[in-house]
Design a protein around this motif. Structure first.
Motif: not given
Length: 314
Positions: A56-65
């Protein structure tokens, strides 16, 4: 916010092999991309918390610069166990790149999460690292994060590859002697972009810089003044020419569909005291990469900022 594109589930890994092979050949003298069984990542040189990156591979982009500059918003605190719940995979294995909890560490720094998150009362297992700057001499300090600071928290930003941490088939990527201008990760990301255009697809995994050196930065203590330009950010960061072998945790996405995504982010650690944010290799004639990657089936956008990130961190 979660998005799932049909391309993620329908892509045959063999097709991605060809894409990555073609992309890397434009910038490296020797390239080999094959499907293999994932090596046991709990062993040297990886020493990861889980044996693989499959399931179950997935990506998470949390918050940011934008939560870091021009002025750090240290109230933006996240927890890896909570992220696993947010992406609907409790007990997940998480690797990637982010910023440390300054409340735990006492200053800013680079975070290399490597953790099997908690599930059903079973505690988390963390092999995470962090890199900070010693204010006395300006040198990099690499430490085991959770072991030293007793926290699963991070602040402001992270780009994470998340899976069940299982063995299985992965894409093995070998590239030696860089002949072009693009770095290892950028070559693969751009190869996906050429094929899929404005359809966002992404990958994550781990690679080793086996020979040669690479340019990395480590964030020092927070700036006493707002960082209003890329030039100011670059002056504030501490850059190093770091030695191999470097174990690097990476995510990359072909295209930002308007979610304020960071399209690539890679952090590295080592067993010789060096680590930080990877930019590119600095010894093209001898550089040697070995990586293991998988396409992600889902992308989760967590606590999206309202404005775009600075290019100085790319």
């Amino acid at each position: 916010l979660s998005c799932h594109h049909p391309a993620f589930s329908s892509i045959i890994i063999g097709l991605w092999n060809a894409l990555l092979q073609d992309g890397l050949k434009t910038n490296f003298a020797e390239v080999q991309v094959t499907v293999v069984d994932c090596p046991d990542l709990t062993k040297e040189p990886f020493t990861f918390a889980a044996p693989g990156i499959c399931g179950n591979p997935r990506l998470a982009d949390v918050g940011g610069v934008p939560y870091l500059i021009p002025v750090p918003q240290t109230q933006k605190v996240y927890n890896l166990n909570a992220v696993a719940q947010d992406v609907q995979l409790p007990g997940a294995f998480i690797i990637g790149a982010g910023a440390v909890s300054s409340k735990a560490v006492g200053m800013n720094g680079e975070f290399m999460p490597n953790i099997i998150t908690e599930k059903d009362g079973k505690p988390a297992v963390s092999h995470s690292y962090c890199a900070t700057i010693n204010p006395a001499n300006g040198k990099c300090v690499l430490e085991k994060y959770t072991e030293t600071y007793k926290t699963m928290d991070f602040e402001m930003l992270a780009n994470l590859y998340i899976s069940e941490g299982q063995p299985g088939k992965v894409i093995e990527v070998k590239a030696t002697r860089r002949t072009g201008e693009s770095d290892f990760v950028k070559c693969m990301r751009e190869a996906l972009g050429y094929r899929y255009g404005d359809k966002p697809v992404g990958m994550g995994g781990v690679f080793i810089i086996q020979k040669g050196k690479a340019k990395l930065h480590v964030m020092p203590a927070f700036s006493s003044t707002p960082l209003e330009s890329d030039r100011e950010v670059t002056k504030w960061l501490k850059f190093f020419d770091m030695n191999s072998p470097l174990i690097c945790q990476s995510t990359f996405v072909s295209h930002d569909p308007g979610l304020e995504l960071r399209v690539e982010h890679t952090h590295c650690f080592s067993h010789h005291g060096e680590g930080g944010h990877y930019h590119y290799d600095t010894t093209p004639n001898i550089i040697q990469y070995l990586g293991y990657f998988l396409p992600a089936e889902h992308l989760y956008r967590i606590d999206r900022p309202n404005k775009s990130a600075s290019a100085a961190f790319d």
